[in-house]
Write a protein that holds these residues in place. Structure first.
Motif, short mmCIF file in Angstrom:
data_model
loop_
_atom_site.label_atom_id
_atom_site.label_comp_id
_atom_site.label_asym_id
_atom_site.label_seq_id
_atom_site.Cartn_x
_atom_site.Cartn_y
_atom_site.Cartn_z
N LYS A 124 -4.91 42.94 10.48
CA LYS A 124 -3.81 43.75 11.54
C LYS A 124 -4.37 43.89 12.43
N GLU A 125 -5.54 44.96 12.76
CA GLU A 125 -5.84 45.57 13.63
C GLU A 125 -6.63 44.70 14.83
N PHE A 126 -6.76 43.34 14.03
CA PHE A 126 -7.63 42.27 14.82
C PHE A 126 -7.58 42.37 16.15
N ALA A 127 -6.04 42.11 16.34
CA ALA A 127 -6.05 41.65 17.73
C ALA A 127 -5.88 42.50 18.56
N SER A 128 -5.20 44.12 18.35
CA SER A 128 -5.21 44.56 19.51
C SER A 128 -6.62 45.48 19.81
#
Ligand code: ADP
Ligand code: MG
Length: 248
Positions: free
Chosen positions: A231-235
């Motif tokens: 989930k951290e990838f996009a930010s």
């Protein structure tokens, strides 16, 4: 982890017929043992120049490069540059031949790497029989053959199509981690950098300075293909994209 390399205010200018090209303005960062570092930045900003200086292929104009020990370096380029007239094994032994280290033990080490990383049946084949991804794996094993402490990867995957690039990034990452190497990778692919790295150095446009350094932390961090789904990838992607300030 211990620091193995410290780069301080690295500067590089090229003198050409048309005048001076300043590639690196002031680049500073450090590298820790067994770390996977990526360097990203706009095209032509000086990424490859940093690796060439680290590999001693170019001289710096100014600044300091300090290795904490006498480390050996392996360099892997975008173009796999395998020799078509040499078999896979003969290609992998090239570095050992050139540096006069072709002992029975070292040869066995290379054969083992080829077996471990899925190339056993191609050991005596010529490169033309291999897929693009397999060729990159052979190029990596050739680089590992001389047992370098630090691997420099310059856009090593970028000649491949998207699917192969994902697969080979995963392979290369696993090999590097399993063999306990420190890696410095140059790429223009933000997603590739986030999925593979412990830290990312973002460079400004030429002449390069370090714009930002990201520590890539993900709760379920694992291999590159898996990390792309965290989930951290996009930010991270959004932030680095904004840093690069790409104008379309
Ligand atoms: P990147 O890898 O980030 O795309 P490079 O490090 O290859 O960029 O190049 C940075 C700048 O330095 C570019 O403007 C390039 O044209 C110039 N440059 C690189 N190598 C040389 C060289 N040997 N002689 C003259 N200019 C060079
Ligand atoms: Mg380059």
């Amino acid at each position: 982890m211990d620091k193995i390399l410290t780069i301080t205010n690295l500067e590089k200018s090229f003198h050409t017929r048309d005048g001076e090209i300043k590639a690196l303005e002031s680049v500073s960062f450090d590298v820790r043992e067994k770390e996977f570092i990526s360097i990203v930045g706009p095209s032509g900003c000086g990424k490859s120049t940093i690796l060439s200086i680290l590999a001693d292929l170019e001289e710096k104009s100014n600044g300091e490069i300090n290795f904490s020990k006498d480390y050996t370096i392996g360099y892997m380029l975008q173009n796999d540059s395998l020799f078509e007239w040499r078999t896979v094994l003969e290609n992998c032994l090239l570095g050992l031949e050139i540096t006069n280290q072709l002992t029975k033990e070292n040869k066995e080490y290379v054969i083992n790497l080829l077996k471990t990383y899925g190339l056993e049946e191609f050991i005596d084949s010529y490169p033309s029989r291999l897929s693009g991804g397999m060729r990159q794996r052979v190029a990596l094993i050739r680089t590992l053959a001389t047992k370098p402490d630090i691997l420099l990867l310059d856009e090593a995957m970028s000649a491949l199509d998207y699917q192969s690039r994902l697969a080979i990034s995963d392979d290369i990452y696993k090999i590097i981690k399993k063999e306990g190497k420190t890696a410095i990778m140059v790429t223009h692919d933000i997603a590739e950098a986030i999925s593979m790295s412990d830290r990312i150095i973002v460079l400004s446009k030429r002449p390069a300075t370090v714009k930002k350094v990201y520590e890539i932390n993900m709760q379920n961090k694992s291999t590159p293909i898996h990390n792309r789904k965290c989930k951290e990838f996009a930010s991270y992607y959004d932030e680095i994209w904004r840093d690069l300030d790409v104008h379309i």
